[in-house]
Design an enzyme around this catalytic site. Structure first.
Site, PDB file in Angstrom:
ATOM      1  N   VAL A 114     -16.127  -7.989  -7.643  1.00 45.44           N
ATOM      2  CA  VAL A 114     -17.481  -8.515  -7.436  1.00 45.44           C
ATOM      3  C   VAL A 114     -18.496  -7.602  -8.125  1.00 45.44           C
ATOM      4  O   VAL A 114     -19.416  -8.070  -8.792  1.00 45.44           O
ATOM      5  CB  VAL A 114     -17.795  -8.625  -5.922  1.00 45.44           C
ATOM      6  CG1 VAL A 114     -19.230  -9.106  -5.715  1.00 45.44           C
ATOM      7  CG2 VAL A 114     -16.814  -9.530  -5.215  1.00 45.44           C
ATOM      8  N   LYS A 127      -2.099   3.196   9.096  1.00 47.84           N
ATOM      9  CA  LYS A 127      -2.423   2.078   8.201  1.00 47.84           C
ATOM     10  C   LYS A 127      -1.216   1.155   8.015  1.00 47.84           C
ATOM     11  O   LYS A 127      -0.081   1.621   8.025  1.00 47.84           O
ATOM     12  CB  LYS A 127      -2.841   2.605   6.811  1.00 47.84           C
ATOM     13  CG  LYS A 127      -4.168   3.347   6.779  1.00 47.84           C
ATOM     14  CD  LYS A 127      -4.555   3.692   5.338  1.00 47.84           C
ATOM     15  CE  LYS A 127      -5.947   4.279   5.293  1.00 47.84           C
ATOM     16  NZ  LYS A 127      -6.390   4.606   3.920  1.00 47.84           N
ATOM     17  N   GLU A 161      -1.991   8.791   7.619  1.00 40.13           N
ATOM     18  CA  GLU A 161      -2.807   9.596   6.707  1.00 40.13           C
ATOM     19  C   GLU A 161      -3.741  10.479   7.517  1.00 40.13           C
ATOM     20  O   GLU A 161      -4.164  10.098   8.605  1.00 40.13           O
ATOM     21  CB  GLU A 161      -3.678   8.675   5.815  1.00 40.13           C
ATOM     22  CG  GLU A 161      -2.977   8.187   4.594  1.00 40.13           C
ATOM     23  CD  GLU A 161      -3.875   7.372   3.673  1.00 40.13           C
ATOM     24  OE1 GLU A 161      -5.041   7.126   4.007  1.00 40.13           O
ATOM     25  OE2 GLU A 161      -3.376   6.985   2.613  1.00 40.13           O
ATOM     26  N   GLU A 174      -6.308   2.905  -2.626  1.00 41.72           N
ATOM     27  CA  GLU A 174      -5.722   1.622  -3.041  1.00 41.72           C
ATOM     28  C   GLU A 174      -6.049   1.371  -4.505  1.00 41.72           C
ATOM     29  O   GLU A 174      -6.969   1.979  -5.044  1.00 41.72           O
ATOM     30  CB  GLU A 174      -6.357   0.449  -2.257  1.00 41.72           C
ATOM     31  CG  GLU A 174      -5.971   0.388  -0.803  1.00 41.72           C
ATOM     32  CD  GLU A 174      -6.727  -0.697  -0.034  1.00 41.72           C
ATOM     33  OE1 GLU A 174      -7.205  -1.659  -0.658  1.00 41.72           O
ATOM     34  OE2 GLU A 174      -6.811  -0.571   1.183  1.00 41.72           O
ATOM     35  N   LYS A 230       0.819  -1.223   0.000  1.00 43.42           N
ATOM     36  CA  LYS A 230       0.000   0.000   0.000  1.00 43.42           C
ATOM     37  C   LYS A 230       0.854   1.275   0.000  1.00 43.42           C
ATOM     38  O   LYS A 230       0.433   2.294  -0.547  1.00 43.42           O
ATOM     39  CB  LYS A 230      -0.974  -0.017   1.182  1.00 43.42           C
ATOM     40  CG  LYS A 230      -1.886  -1.256   1.206  1.00 43.42           C
ATOM     41  CD  LYS A 230      -2.687  -1.462  -0.076  1.00 43.42           C
ATOM     42  CE  LYS A 230      -3.142  -2.903  -0.257  1.00 43.42           C
ATOM     43  NZ  LYS A 230      -3.676  -3.194  -1.591  1.00 43.42           N
ATOM     44  N   GLY A 252      -8.155  -3.254   2.477  1.00 42.54           N
ATOM     45  CA  GLY A 252      -9.472  -3.733   2.837  1.00 42.54           C
ATOM     46  C   GLY A 252      -9.815  -3.450   4.293  1.00 42.54           C
ATOM     47  O   GLY A 252     -10.664  -4.115   4.865  1.00 42.54           O
ATOM     48  N   GLY A 253      -9.124  -2.460   4.876  1.00 41.01           N
ATOM     49  CA  GLY A 253      -9.467  -2.019   6.229  1.00 41.01           C
ATOM     50  C   GLY A 253      -8.771  -2.776   7.348  1.00 41.01           C
ATOM     51  O   GLY A 253      -8.943  -2.464   8.519  1.00 41.01           O
ATOM     52  N   LEU A 304     -10.144  11.007   7.133  1.00 38.71           N
ATOM     53  CA  LEU A 304     -11.329  11.659   6.558  1.00 38.71           C
ATOM     54  C   LEU A 304     -12.544  11.090   7.295  1.00 38.71           C
ATOM     55  O   LEU A 304     -12.703   9.878   7.377  1.00 38.71           O
ATOM     56  CB  LEU A 304     -11.405  11.378   5.049  1.00 38.71           C
ATOM     57  CG  LEU A 304     -10.161  11.784   4.251  1.00 38.71           C
ATOM     58  CD1 LEU A 304     -10.264  11.326   2.804  1.00 38.71           C
ATOM     59  CD2 LEU A 304      -9.949  13.295   4.295  1.00 38.71           C
ATOM     60  N   ARG A 336      -7.679  -6.773 -10.091  1.00 37.71           N
ATOM     61  CA  ARG A 336      -8.495  -7.963 -10.421  1.00 37.71           C
ATOM     62  C   ARG A 336      -9.854  -7.522 -10.943  1.00 37.71           C
ATOM     63  O   ARG A 336     -10.202  -6.346 -10.863  1.00 37.71           O
ATOM     64  CB  ARG A 336      -8.725  -8.784  -9.139  1.00 37.71           C
ATOM     65  CG  ARG A 336      -9.470  -7.964  -8.075  1.00 37.71           C
ATOM     66  CD  ARG A 336      -9.992  -8.780  -6.917  1.00 37.71           C
ATOM     67  NE  ARG A 336     -10.864  -7.976  -6.077  1.00 37.71           N
ATOM     68  CZ  ARG A 336     -10.462  -7.143  -5.125  1.00 37.71           C
ATOM     69  NH1 ARG A 336      -9.175  -6.985  -4.875  1.00 37.71           N
ATOM     70  NH2 ARG A 336     -11.340  -6.450  -4.413  1.00 37.71           N
TER      71      ARG A 336
HETATM   72  C1  MV4 Z   1      -9.428   5.738   5.228  1.00 38.92           C
HETATM   73  C2  MV4 Z   1     -10.548   6.250   5.925  1.00 38.92           C
HETATM   74  C3  MV4 Z   1     -10.494   7.542   6.359  1.00 38.92           C
HETATM   75  N1  MV4 Z   1      -9.397   8.301   6.132  1.00 38.92           N
HETATM   76  N2  MV4 Z   1      -8.358   6.527   5.021  1.00 38.92           N
HETATM   77  C4  MV4 Z   1     -10.955   1.243   4.909  1.00 38.92           C
HETATM   78  C5  MV4 Z   1     -10.614   0.197   3.916  1.00 38.92           C
HETATM   79  C6  MV4 Z   1      -9.428   0.684   3.172  1.00 38.92           C
HETATM   80  N3  MV4 Z   1      -9.596   0.354   1.800  1.00 38.92           N
HETATM   81  C7  MV4 Z   1      -9.378   2.141   3.443  1.00 38.92           C
HETATM   82  N4  MV4 Z   1     -10.320   2.423   4.466  1.00 38.92           N
HETATM   83  C8  MV4 Z   1     -10.465   3.670   4.965  1.00 38.92           C
HETATM   84  N5  MV4 Z   1      -9.403   4.505   4.757  1.00 38.92           N
HETATM   85  C9  MV4 Z   1      -8.354   7.772   5.475  1.00 38.92           C
HETATM   86  N6  MV4 Z   1      -7.271   8.529   5.272  1.00 38.92           N
HETATM   87  C10 MV4 Z   1     -11.658   5.411   6.126  1.00 38.92           C
HETATM   88  C11 MV4 Z   1     -11.616   4.112   5.639  1.00 38.92           C
HETATM   89  C12 MV4 Z   1     -12.815   3.329   5.871  1.00 38.92           C
HETATM   90  C13 MV4 Z   1     -13.624   2.918   4.798  1.00 38.92           C
HETATM   91  C14 MV4 Z   1     -13.288   3.184   3.483  1.00 38.92           C
HETATM   92  C15 MV4 Z   1     -14.073   2.764   2.444  1.00 38.92           C
HETATM   93  C16 MV4 Z   1     -15.246   2.084   2.703  1.00 38.92           C
HETATM   94  C17 MV4 Z   1     -15.612   1.797   4.000  1.00 38.92           C
HETATM   95  C18 MV4 Z   1     -14.819   2.208   5.064  1.00 38.92           C
HETATM   96  C19 MV4 Z   1     -15.203   1.939   6.381  1.00 38.92           C
HETATM   97  C20 MV4 Z   1     -14.397   2.341   7.407  1.00 38.92           C
HETATM   98  C21 MV4 Z   1     -13.210   3.035   7.155  1.00 38.92           C
END
Ligand code: MV4
Length: 453
Positions: free
Chosen positions: A294, A158, A200, A287, A116, A164-165, A203, A291
């Site tokens: 879904v 992170k 990061e 990210e 990442k 994927g969280g 948000l 692939r």
């Molecule tokens: C974040 C965020 C808030 N601020 N990054 C969660 C999965 C991963 N792909 C990135 N994620 C997040 N990154 C920053 N700088 C909040 C999330 C996040 C989230 C993002 C997309 C869809 C659902 C989510 C649920 C919780 C947190």
């Protein structure tokens, strides 16, 4: 073109790939675990090979078994679907070493996007807007406090190997940041074998908007618009739609052109998804997925492009199906992921499907590999099927979705159908006024209501 494709997956995506192969006149090989001997993808394929016992690590993730299945059947290419080995760069390399084609991106790009920190650095270099944060990994020698102050709290820690969280920690103060750094780093070390973490700006109420891209591997690349996947529960997408209810044609064209240009510069091959958080009119890269996803049918519905078929054509050296100018967004599509789960507790509900009646009619698509009498095994994900509805406008799409959900019958197991029947009647959903935390907040509110009534 390939003569015979081995589909290294199961369930609805195995069937989806099989359909594309049939249309291209390519022979198909299904592989299956002992738990999936009665699966639809096995019945419909030209040939099938049992590759091991039920646990994924012994069957669908077992590379030697898959190679043997290719050898026995004479397959010349492998489609990995999603999950399992779809983003395993080593698998792509091993196939190449055995003169087999991997239907997916170049191994170097899979590897790059799997890290990442490297993915973010690459995105930034290619002109894609990223979330403000640390420049790469933050180690014990770094002044994390100073970085935190510079980004501004709240900050998010992170894991480089996450995604994927998994392995994320929010810190609201400098004190919390010290704690978050050590816990996140320790968790990342034990979960992924890599303790690297980065920071990061957090948000608070963004939307998750992802751009679909397609590249020919020779510097040609286009984008196919976006999907809004903000409705998630525990990092599992529940409802995806396109176009996003909040994006203008101008905003789409701008972020789309940025992504397409980046893929041209990388010489990206195949389908990909660039994931963004979107807040206050700004996009922030998080990210990239290398692939087929879904939720790809949402894009297929609004562009009329068969992404899986194009993925196969491109892997065989073919050209892009259209120029950017030829891509138009037609109407609106929504996908509901219907799972074999209790609609309140989300506890998995495997077992025998005693009644199955899929909805139909104009603009209604079901991607599913289940049938009446099928027994959902307890070993894999709980996806029963995807209901994808298309309409000229979002309003028409919602109207059709309501009708299709009311028509659909799945009995013998619990499913999340009741959740969707409620969601299509929620003002926040009808207005498209939701963000990444909306669904979990809604579910918490519903749980509270049942307690007090
Ligand atoms: C974040 C965020 C808030 N601020 N990054 C969660 C999965 C991963 N792909 C990135 N994620 C997040 N990154 C920053 N700088 C909040 C999330 C996040 C989230 C993002 C997309 C869809 C659902 C989510 C649920 C919780 C947190």
């Amino acid at each position: 073109m390939f003569d015979k494709i081995l589909i290294a997956n199961r369930g609805e995506i195995a069937l989806r790939v099989l359909r594309a192969c049939k249309e291209l006149g390519i022979s198909t090989v299904a592989v299956h675990s002992t738990a999936d001997a009665d699966a639809m993808h096995v019945r419909l394929a030209d040939e099938s090979v049992c590759i091991g016992p039920p646990p994924s690590k012994d069957s669908y993730l077992n590379i030697p078994s898959l190679l043997a299945a290719c050898e026995i059947t004479g397959a010349d290419a492998v489609h990995p679907g999603y999950g399992f080995l779809s983003e395993n760069a080593r698998f792509a390399e091993i196939l190449a070493e055995h003169n087999l084609h991997f239907i997916g991106p170049k191994a170097e790009h899979i590897r790059l996007m799997g890290d990442k920190i490297e993915a973010k650095r690459t995105a930034k270099k290619l002109g894609i807007p990223v979330v403000p944060g640390s420049d790469g990994a933050v180690g014990p020698e770094d002044d994390a406090m100073a970085i935190g102050e510079a980004i501004g709290f709240p900050v998010l820690v992170k894991a480089a190997a996450g995604g994927g969280g998994r392995g994320m920690k929010v810190a609201h103060t400098a004190d919390e940041l010290l704690m978050a750094l050590s816990t996140a780093s320790n968790e990342a070390k034990s979960a992924f074998g890599d303790a690297s973490v980065y920071l990061e700006k957090y948000l608070t109420k963004p939307r998750h908007i992802e751009i679909q891209v397609l590249g020919d591997g020779r510097g040609g690349a286009i984008h196919l618009g976006e999907r809004d996947c903000s409705l998630q529960r525990r990092h599992q997408k529940v409802w995806e739609e396109g176009p996003s209810p909040v994006l203008s044609a101008a905003a789409r064209a701008k972020i789309g052109a940025t992504c397409a240009k980046a893929m041209q510069d990388m010489k990206y091959l195949g389908v990909g998804t660039i994931e963004f958080l979107y807040e206050d009119g700004e996009f922030y890269f998080i990210e990239m997925n290398t692939r087929i996803q879904v939720e790809h049918p949402v894009t297929e519905s609004i562009t009329d492009i068969d992404l899986v078929l194009e993925q196969i054509r491109i892997a065989a050296g073919g050209d892009l199906p259209a120029t950017q100018d030829e891509i138009t967004i037609i109407g609106h599509a929504i996908e509901c992921r219907i799972n074999a789960e209790n609609p309140q507790t989300f506890r998995p509900s495997p077992g025998k499907i005693t009644q199955f009646h899929p909805p139909g009619g104009l603009g209604v698509r079901i991607d599913s590999a289940v049938y009446q009498g099928y027994v959902i095994p307890p070993y894999y994900d709980s996806l029963v099927g995807k209901l994808i509805v298309h309409g000229k406008t979002r309003g028409e799409c919602l109207m059709r979705l309501r009708r299709a959900l009311d028509e659909m019958v799945v009995e013998g197991i619990e499913t999340t159908l009741p959740l969707f029947r409620a969601l299509v009647r929620e003002p926040g959903i009808i207005d498209g006024d939701y963000h990444i935390h909306w669904l979990e907040q809604y579910l918490a509110g519903q749980a509270e209501k049942t307690k007090t009534s």
